[in-house]
Design a protein around this motif. Structure first.
Motif, PDB file in Angstrom:
ATOM      1  N   TYR A  12       0.833  -1.201   0.000  1.00  0.00           N
ATOM      2  CA  TYR A  12       0.000   0.000   0.000  1.00  0.00           C
ATOM      3  C   TYR A  12       0.868   1.252   0.000  1.00  0.00           C
ATOM      4  CZ  TYR A  12      -4.046  -2.849   0.887  1.00  0.00           C
ATOM      5  OH  TYR A  12      -5.039  -3.780   0.769  1.00  0.00           O
ATOM      6  N   GLU A  13       1.903   1.212   0.854  1.00  0.00           N
ATOM      7  CA  GLU A  13       2.745   2.389   0.968  1.00  0.00           C
ATOM      8  C   GLU A  13       3.468   2.667  -0.344  1.00  0.00           C
ATOM      9  OE1 GLU A  13       4.837   1.310   4.445  1.00  0.00           O
ATOM     10  OE2 GLU A  13       3.255   2.081   5.763  1.00  0.00           O
TER      11      GLU A  13
ATOM     12  N   GLY B  90       1.675   6.976  -6.634  1.00  0.00           N
ATOM     13  CA  GLY B  90       0.535   7.753  -7.108  1.00  0.00           C
ATOM     14  C   GLY B  90      -0.592   6.934  -7.712  1.00  0.00           C
ATOM     15  N   VAL B  91      -0.725   5.658  -7.289  1.00  0.00           N
ATOM     16  CA  VAL B  91      -1.808   4.824  -7.807  1.00  0.00           C
ATOM     17  C   VAL B  91      -3.128   5.255  -7.154  1.00  0.00           C
ATOM     18  CG1 VAL B  91      -2.611   2.454  -8.047  1.00  0.00           C
ATOM     19  CG2 VAL B  91      -0.168   2.947  -8.047  1.00  0.00           C
ATOM     20  N   SER B  92      -4.207   5.283  -7.929  1.00  0.00           N
ATOM     21  CA  SER B  92      -5.487   5.751  -7.388  1.00  0.00           C
ATOM     22  C   SER B  92      -6.076   4.743  -6.401  1.00  0.00           C
ATOM     23  CB  SER B  92      -6.480   5.968  -8.523  1.00  0.00           C
ATOM     24  OG  SER B  92      -6.911   4.725  -9.017  1.00  0.00           O
ATOM     25  N   SER B  93      -6.964   5.230  -5.512  1.00  0.00           N
ATOM     26  CA  SER B  93      -7.536   4.364  -4.481  1.00  0.00           C
ATOM     27  C   SER B  93      -8.245   3.172  -5.099  1.00  0.00           C
ATOM     28  CB  SER B  93      -8.557   5.143  -3.641  1.00  0.00           C
ATOM     29  OG  SER B  93      -7.981   6.281  -3.133  1.00  0.00           O
TER      30      SER B  93
END
Lengths: 372, 279, 308
Positions: free
Chosen positions: C203-204, C210-213
């Motif tokens: 996740y970090e 800069g990957v979207s949610s």
């Protein structure tokens, strides 16, 4: 007490343990023996069979001439210190040490006296009232030592007791175990995968691999006269430089070993054994400590280029490229050559090792030593 | 984790809405248990009233539901005790020893979670009946009969939960004690048991909840002597006039111990409900 | 050191042989008793049922002729059986999907809040701790056409009183909704426990890149949660398949069998119509179907994780 293992076998099919293939071993009274080997070599299985925590599939175990193979662990008069367990979490330090004494129904006064005496011996007499949460990892392992000593066992078994400790503590406790061994005069059997630990502790080192004993000897013997390529490679850091090669015997009786890109002459003392082995495939080896930097070319000298230098403190470990082969070379830090520079290496024939390429057994030991 | 304010507000809104949907029937229903009879069925519902315990008194004493309470306690506690006595050693065995077929046996234990109660309940009824006819040995309508039947779902659950606790302990703990002069049983008793004690308590309480809430097997196998509280609750709806206040009094007696236990057991709940499949 | 008689080298005394034997079979000592009881309370009933299903047996009769697979044939021909099978599948599809979406959603949302998280979680799991029978009775009251809260609420909105549980068109849906209400916490608890064990590093690094949610959810969370999701679906499917308690007290299968589940039908066949053999045949069929479903889902599961 003397410990004897006779034809001991542990089949890997019978349990989820590492196999042990028919090993024979004698550890003399009062000796500190170290079982050394990589993980999965069977050293822990062997120790656990001595403790009675694993049943051997065949073979017998004797302690002081007493056959203990079919005795429960509690009746074997051994003590054991474990790697990943040191203190019973529901008891404080005092009760931990007293625990083995309760099993033999000792009276309270006697228990108290013994616990305090043993605690003093391993320097935890200040911690007796502490609970498991209030002691450090090193202290907890001292508690385990104390608990092992308290019943005055005939044999101490130690299964990597120092592996979970940090480096400094490990060295410190190692010294204390050595001192304990000297003070008690009891037989110790110590399991480790750390060859440095084995060298510093052991009177006798038993090198194991894949369920077989590879060599039994003093620290000096396994280091200087390894019986086979595995022992040569496993013992010593940085490890021995080893290359495949083949022998060439000249009319004159001089013997050379041909290595990828260059050739080295073996000293005359090898002549007798190797005279008839021309073009025999071998594994050639030399320890990093036995290679020297020289300024003038001469016999057994080869030029190379330094690729990398690692500082070890007072000495440096250089990686030198010689004809596409990388050699580890240990030199005095003051003599070190910077990376990228050329240098001249001298290989000391007296410290070379030769192993049969197929059997991997040493070609340099006489017949008697091979049988060890 | 950094969550944007808008997202967080939305999360709160949805979760609180769900919580309200959970609480409304539970709270409103439970309130009815404390209402005097004349306002049981008033619509719109009366929210403010002087609470009374007469419904509880009526169901427990007049309707003699204390007998059902007693049966529920005997059967739940009895079946949990039996499940622990058999299951804790078995869990230890599965955690410590690998032997031929041990893995298959453990998978079989998980699969017991899937068995529909009718598959067990039906033959049990017939078996008890035939047994009684043939030998006069009555297991039908006895506490012991139900306690035995409940082992079908309690025993595998105890084994799976306790196995998890044993696996977490280093085997060297009891091995150390064994080298130091104790038998394996002695080592378990003096060293391992004191450490896993909280796990045993949690397992016991969770299993108690399952036994306490059980309805189907009791419906098939219990009779006048062994009828449990959930069965008593069922009787209040089939009467000609539904007695809402009395019904909720019984409901509340069933719910209360479970809710109290849940507050202490949040962590173990998942373990029990998933049957240890998530390991 | 004094040599004691039992420990002389090579001695094969009785006590040593006994020790050896007990060591080799020590696992049975621990597992054996539990295994015996399980054989008695699980395997024996199934064997018994299988046996009974091949004869014509009632609780009263004394003659028990062998009829082979006749009970199975009759069962499969029976309209009520087919109707209850259809109803059961309806429960499985809608209750499982409904509770899964609610539970999964709640698990995702509760990780986004911090204050009040514990108390909200505790409230959200209340339904699963309640006895199914209590849940059913409670919703009976909620849905009561005269004094129920639901109808009172609908009345406030100007909708006339509904007999939701008595109408064939709505009864099934109502029962499914109540089932969802009770069981979504199971999904919630499983998914939340699964998410708590996910490693943080992916996740970090994804966030740093800069990957979207949404992509993080699709590409990281979902794949890592796969085994957990399968477990939740498996347990919910099996539970929905054997629904009994809630239906029994809410509609008892009615109106006109529109809510009758397999368990309910088999219960009635055995205890109301006294057709023990036929019910036994039905329960064996049901066991086979559930076994098949779990076996299929387990195969999916074993691709991901090692159980035991």
């Amino acid at each position: 007490m003397k410990v004897v293992l006779k034809d001991l076998v542990k089949d890997f099919k019978s349990a989820d343990t590492v196999a042990v293939n028919r090993i024979n071993l004698q550890i003399d009274r009062g000796e500190l023996a170290v079982l050394l080997g990589p993980s999965g070599c069977g050293k822990t299985t062997t120790l656990r069979m001595i403790a009675g925590l694993e049943q051997p599939d065949s073979g017998r175990i004797y302690i002081a001439e007493r056959d203990i193979t079919d005795l429960a662990p509690k009746d074997r008069r051994v003590a054991m210190v474990f790697q990943n367990f040191s203190m019973y979490p529901t008891m404080n330090v005092y009760d931990n040490i007293a625990f083995p004494l309760h099993a033999i129904k000792m009276d309270r006064k006697e228990i108290d006296r013994t616990v305090r005496e043993v605690a003093r011996l391993v320097n935890i007499d200040q911690l007796l009232e502490r609970s498991v949460r209030q002691v450090s990892g090193g202290e907890a392992q001292r508690v385990a030592l104390a608990r092992a000593m308290v019943r005055r066992p005939e044999v101490f078994l130690m299964d990597e007791p120092l592996s979970n400790l940090d480096a400094k503590l490990r060295v410190q406790l190692r010294t204390e175990i050595k001192r304990l061994h000297q003070d008690t005069g009891t037989t110790f059997i110590f399991v480790t995968h750390d060859q440095e630990e084995a060298m510093t502790l052991g009177d006798k080192i038993i090198v194991m691999n894949r369920g077989d004993i590879q060599q039994v000897g003093t620290p000096h013997e396994v280091f200087f006269t390894p019986r086979n390529a595995f022992v040569a490679n496993f013992v010593g850091t940085p490890s021995m430089n080893m290359l495949p090669g083949s022998l060439r015997v000249e009319e004159s009786g001089r013997i050379f070993v041909g290595l990828p890109g260059f050739e080295l002459e073996l000293p005359r003392r090898f002549e007798a054994g190797l005279r008839r082995m021309s073009s025999h495939h071998v594994i050639w080896g030399i320890r990093p400590e036995a290679i020297r930097l020289v300024s003038a070319p001469g016999g057994n000298c080869v030029p190379g280029v330094v690729e990398l230098v690692e500082a070890l403190g007072s000495r440096d470990l250089m990686f030198v490229r010689v004809h596409d082969q990388l050699f580890g070379v240990i030199v005095d830090a003051l003599d070190s050559v910077a990376a990228g520079q050329a240098c001249l290496l001298h290989f000391d024939g007296a410290h070379m090792h030769l192993f049969d390429a197929e059997s991997e057994l040493s070609l340099l030991l006489d017949e008697k030593a091979k049988g060890a | 984790m950094v969550v944007p304010v808008r997202e967080r507000v939305l999360s709160y809104a949805i979760l609180i809405a769900m919580a309200v949907l959970v609480l409304i029937p539970v709270v409103a229903g439970s309130l009815t248990a404390f209402k005097p009879q004349i306002i049981w069925i008033s619509s719109p519902p009366v929210w403010f009233f002087e609470p009374t315990l007469e419904n509880f008194e009526f169901v427990l004493i007049t309707r003699q539901n204390w007998l059902h309470l007693r049966n529920s306690l005997i059967i739940s506690i009895g079946s949990v005790v039996i499940a622990l006595i058999l299951g804790v050693p078995a869990a230890y065995g599965f955690a410590r020893f690998r032997f031929r077929g041990s893995k298959g046996l453990m998978q079989w234990l998980i699969s017991l979670r899937m068995i529909p109660p009718i598959v067990v309940g039906l033959p049990f009824y017939a078996m008890f009946l035939f047994l009684e006819r043939a030998t006069g040995l009555g297991l039908r309508d006895t506490h012991f009969g139900l306690i035995l039947t409940y082992q079908t779902f309690l025993l595998p659950l105890v084994i799976w939960m306790m196995r998890g606790y044993f696996v977490e302990l280093p085997a060297a703990m009891e091995e150390s004690a064994m080298v130091e002069g104790y038998t394996r049983i002695g080592a378990l008793w003096r060293v391992v048991l004191p450490v896993v004690w909280p796990g045993i308590v949690a397992t016991a309480l969770l299993n108690f909840i399952f036994a306490w809430n059980e309805f189907f097997l009791a419906l098939i196998l219990a009779g006048n002597n062994t009828s449990t509280l959930p069965m008593a609750a069922g009787t209040y709806i089939v009467r000609a006039r539904v007695e809402w206040g009395n019904l909720f009094a019984v409901n509340l007696i069933i719910m209360m111990p479970v809710i109290v236990l849940t507050i202490f057991l949040r962590q173990q709940l998942v373990k029990g409900l998933t049957f240890g499949i998530l390991e | 050191m004094k040599p004691d008689a039992a420990t002389q080298p090579g001695g094969q005394s009785l006590s040593r042989r006994v020790y050896r034997l007990t060591q080799r079979h020590r696992h049975w000592f621990f597992i054996g008793p539990a295994l015996l009881i399980l054989l008695a309370v699980v395997i024996y009933p199934i064997v018994f049922s299988t046996g009974v299903s091949l004869f014509r047996v009632t609780f009263a009769s004394t003659s028990r002729p062998f009829v082979g697979l006749q009970n199975f044939e009759r069962m499969l021909d029976n309209d009520d059986f087919l109707q209850s099978t259809f109803n059961t599948l309806y429960y499985v599809v809608f209750s499982v999907s409904g509770s899964f979406m609610l539970g999964f959603g709640a698990a995702l949302l509760i990780r986004r809040i911090s204050r009040g998280r514990d108390i909200l979680r505790l409230i959200l799991i209340i339904p699963i701790t309640m006895a199914p029978i209590v849940v059913g009775l409670m919703w009976n009251w909620m849905l009561d056409p005269l004094f129920g809260l639901i109808n009172w609420f609908l009345g406030l909105l100007g909708i006339p009183g509904q007999t939701l549980l008595a109408q064939a068109s709505t009864a099934r849906l109502m029962v499914v909704l109540v089932d969802i209400w009770q069981w979504y916490p199971l999904v919630f608890l499983i998914i939340e426990a699964g998410m708590a064990t996910l490693p943080r590093a992916p996740y970090e690094s994804a966030r740093l890149e800069g990957v979207s949610s949404w992509m993080i959810f699709r590409r990281i969370t979902l794949p890592m949660l796969r085994p957990v999701i399968l477990v939740a679906l498996l347990l919910r499917t099996v539970d929905a398949f054997r629904t009994f308690d809630i239906v029994r007290v809410m509609t008892d299968g009615g109106p006109a069998l529109t809510t009758e589940t397999l368990s309910l039908y088999l219960y009635r066949t055995a205890f109301t119509f006294n057709k023990l053999s036929r019910a036994a045949a039905g329960s064996i069929l049901m066991l086979l179907v559930i076994g098949l479903i779990s076996a299929m889902m387990f195969r999916f599961l074993y691709k991901d994780i090692e159980v035991g």
